[in-house]
Design an enzyme around this catalytic site. Sequence first.
Site, mmCIF file in Angstrom:
data_model
loop_
_atom_site.group_PDB
_atom_site.id
_atom_site.type_symbol
_atom_site.label_atom_id
_atom_site.label_comp_id
_atom_site.label_asym_id
_atom_site.label_seq_id
_atom_site.Cartn_x
_atom_site.Cartn_y
_atom_site.Cartn_z
ATOM 1 C CD GLU A 166 -0.980 -5.151 5.237
ATOM 2 O OE1 GLU A 166 -1.176 -6.619 4.435
ATOM 3 O OE2 GLU A 166 -0.893 -4.286 5.907
ATOM 4 C CB CYS A 198 -0.621 -0.028 1.860
ATOM 5 S SG CYS A 198 -2.391 0.875 1.202
ATOM 6 C CG HIS A 233 -3.739 -3.225 3.011
ATOM 7 N ND1 HIS A 233 -2.110 -2.674 4.066
ATOM 8 C CD2 HIS A 233 -4.182 -2.582 3.075
ATOM 9 C CE1 HIS A 233 -2.161 -1.163 3.685
ATOM 10 N NE2 HIS A 233 -3.086 -1.033 3.790
#
Lengths: 288, 980
Positions: free
Chosen positions: A245, A118, A243
């Site tokens: 994660e 990002c 994202h």
Amino acid sequence: MAVAVQQNAPQVTGLTRQSATAMIDEKALIMSGFGINSEMETKEVLTRAGMDADIVHINDLIAGRKRLSEYRMLIFPGGFSYGDDTGAGNAYANRVRNNLWDDLLEFLDGDNLVLGICNGFQILANLGLVPAFDKHFKRDIALMPNQSGRLECRFVSLKPAADNLWTKGIERLYCPVAHGEGNLSCSKETLLRLKRQKMIAFTYCQEDLTPAYGKYPWNPNGSVEDIAGITSVDGKVLGLMPHPERAIEFVNLYDWPLRKEMMRRKGVSVPTESMNMQLFRNAVGYFR
Amino acid sequence: MESCVHRIEVHYSTDPRLKMRTSRIRSLGFQIDELHLIDVYTIATSTRDFSKTELEDIGTQLVNPVVQKFLADIPTKIPFDYAIEVGFLPGVTDNVGATARQTIEDFFSLKFIEGEAVYTSQLFLVCGTLSPAELQKLGATLANPLVNRLLIRTRAEYGDKGMDPVVPVVHLDELPTAETVNLDIEDTELARIGKEGIVDSSTGQRRGPLALDLAQMQVIRNYFESQGRMPTDIEIESLAQTWSEHCKHTIFASAMDDDVPNGLYKTFIQAATNKIRAEKGDKDICLTVFTDNSGAIIFDDTYLVTHKVETHNSPSALDPFGGALTGIVGVNRDTIGFGLGAKPCINFYGYCVGDPDYDPALFRGKNKSMPILSPRQILDGVVRGVGVGGNCSGIPTPQGWCWFDNRYAGKPLVFAGTVGVMPREHSGRKLYEKEAAPGDLIVVAGGRVGKDGIHGATFSSEALDPKSPVTAVQIGDPITQKKLSDVIVKEARDLDLYRSITDNGAGGISCSVAEMAKECNGCHVYLDKVPLKYHGMAPWEIWISESQERMTLAVPKEKLDAFMSLMQSREVEATVIGKFTDSGKCVVEWHGNVVMDIGLDFLHDGVPKKHLATTYTQKTYPEPESSCPDRLDATMLSMLQRKNICSKEFISIQYDHTVQGGHVLGPVQGIGRVQAEATLTKVVPNSKKGVGLSQGLFPTYSEIDPYLMAGAAIDTAIRGLIAIGVPLDTIAILDNFCWCSSDEPERLGQLKLAALGCYDYAVAFGTPFISGKDSMYNDFSGFDADDNPVKVSVPPTLLISSIGIHPDVTKSVSMDAKIKGDLVYVIGETAEELGGSEYFALLGGIGNTVPKLDAALLKTRYGGLTDALSYELVASAFPVSHGGLGIALAKVAIAGQLGMDITIPSNMRPDYYLFSESLGRFVVTVAPDHKRAFERICGADAHLLGRVGGKDLRITSGKILLDLPVADLTNAYKAPFRGY
């Protein structure tokens, strides 16, 4: 109306590998400071994938209190560095280029990995670390404001568009985007080279893995050719807008309550981890 | 000052923003053909100039050359008809300018000195034909005169020179000293000082409202008489801040009638919590209630979570973006300032605004001067402000709501909340306790002080009228605060570098330092040490300024070096401004002169007690006259399109609700994407537990029955959490009273009943209040277009926010119907309770029968559902709220994109049955295999209504009442805000 047809989607249920993962000796450095904000969850996911990570404030690198050369993976995590002022990632990239450029070049010369997620991808793009054709670190792509004109937070599906160290064994990623500037733009020549040299790592797609064809909301920002992430020529640097994660557990997925109910009715056991872990296992696996 | 001024204009080769921006401007009624956006940087320096080559370097740093181009000191030349430039007024925070300055400093290895800066502005180049009036109006939609400067030029005026470089530097020339104020004057004049402010000796003008009444002014006069001297301006301003309604909550603290001698807060809010905690004994979940910046409950053996909800109404009325932004980053500081510093982990929002399709045409001044902002402008601004605050700070914003009523058109309500997480202990130190010690240094860290936000605390204690000070407006700088927050909660706290911390909110350092001084009984401040944005501020202004992004800390002498060097390494400005003492006094010096010397007991407890009298008159409203339509298809579609029922997803998706990686149940749910009533977030990695948030708000019930209104809000806030699987005994609640005309006995009578309702229902459910806030004068006084005086008051509004701990998030359920063939139940009873309902509003009425509540009965019912959820017997659950059962069924169907076949009992008018807002109800879906086990647990409370399946929602009661494709329901639900 943008209603996804989830019932017909393939059963991409993610991983079953849940045994404790052995930790490797190599360490990762996660950048922080000036509005970067996803450093803690990024450290958490790396630990789960088997790699220790230090969160290091950029000023500690600049002052020499920490050294990049002690690490094998460098991560620029998500965030709003400098509030996206002067273009997302631009001001942080300037700070890196004006203060840490030589250390960074040395790091890139080694057999090391770099990941930008990002805001991290926006920083990599402004540093010219991707695509870095012919090892020329100049800006060849731009992550422009989204076509919707504002930040967009929603889950998207991604599919690998190249075979590389990051995409191994991944059929689909399903994770949030949360950015105002992720609309990838570049010249025709750059796009052609990205394709020819297999540097497009992930593209936005529909739930059933058919391409997004630029259509909202599957392609959430208007990115050219649905590009969500690209690598450097040698594949060791990855920049990715979404994202993974942030959705490493099954219960982090947008559609988990429905999936869970469907699995239970079929007598299938419900996983605890999501498919998104594989990306990080791949990165850590590079050093195994 | 600045002698070298350069202007860099940046544009995209192909601007991706134009499509949306152009259509937005067109949607506001301006017929423009084309639009171009130019980002402008104005660089103003005095000690060095930049050469042409250097300006090229600077330009390159400020753009991405792949898609952007820049021009240095050359105006952009593309075809256009009008140029509109919007910049900032002097002294307004310019975040982009500050970042550009840092980049330039870094690149050239130099430091800008004071007075040198980069200023940003945006240039709109418009093609089209607009009349001069339209042009002015377009300018007004792009710029807020309170924070922006606006310059409009035609193509001819623009010529070859372009726009002028404008340097919005602050010039102040007032005498920066403290002045004495003579209070030995007639009471009328004394009252006038309290109402309108001290007369400034240099300008002869009033400095702005102190919001002190005559009784308070008299007490102040007597105090200084007993001290044998005249007070200084800073002393009076300081007392006004500390005694403000905003800080001391005088209405909630005052004795009321004969039966509430200790005031509403102690009698109804605090007493409820005390009683619940005592009754729960070992199972008490509270750690810190009411005393700190946030309230805290137990998360697990290791962690605690905090919650706090603030309002920022008056600033948001004047500058919706800046007001909402500072509202959310302000309440973030209530988290960082809790205990020794909790980490903000979830943001929460709520907006009460007028219908965005309504133009109130009201003015703060006569002759159509100072028009108020339209509900649409206010909505756009506050939505963006909270978004920028949360997104830039890396705090997820999953939970929130929006309520429309034209009584909010004069003054909107903007609620902003933050949940924090913190270990309960670190190295044997309880992190939720703090105490400054005599000798500790007073350190202020974060942003600098300017004139922004002066009189914020006293101003929000007054109704909004033409004399509202523009300095009450401020723009936040989330990145400065992010740096401060990170270094405090992620580093300094666990290094044990300070003994106490609090945030600078209302009243600035005058309140934060004096508040912390209570912990050790004294403080001594050297005000001239406070770092300023610009010179020329008077001591009283520095003392009460509400400039953002500042925390005040008590640092022990031996830790100071470590603390300061850590701050420096993170580029957070920190300054010692004095020391804590045990003198019993608050002493302030300015360049060696004592300008304030007040006893702490007078400062904090000297405010005269009031005795308020209330009255209450039960109002009755005509019941709407209508008969039940034969079919309810059209009614259902109209109900789904009501703004208080339909989707406001455009807000949810522009707020990052996934950062920090804890997303479990988000703001929109199901493949049909319906906005949920509650969300669930993991805040501690590797824990099975999660934090649930929900809320209840029923302003339409207030004028009918404030007591039951409070009950409805409490039940709804609790029920939202029960539906996702949060057990009742882990739930705590927060109260935010936003009242109107609180000097009127009738309004106070309503307030008293609402507070009594809070006590009764909180105690009955066993859910303690852990934090609360009130805002008592949400009235607008102004004029209509014909100069008639107009007062617009908000309806008495009580927001109850709830927080609870889910024991195992993998067992939580979302709201969407999931599998064809599942059974649909309503849990709970439906009565004919439509007073103040959305359905009666649709019929053009109000009615009188608001829902009643039997909390003891509901407690058992909620326990049953919690058990059923913990055994994983339920596939979906959704609380019945505004719009009643019919709307709940429709939302569950839309979320699942599955039809339902429903049969309702025939003992009530079918439209009343479907749209009654009776409390205590849920819609749940259950797999057929779980039917028996589910019914055994939920017993007689669960009524089987039908099955999930097909493409239509079909509702029958003897005959078919309604048969609509889910696609049509979906369209209706999403139509009103499509395009926002």
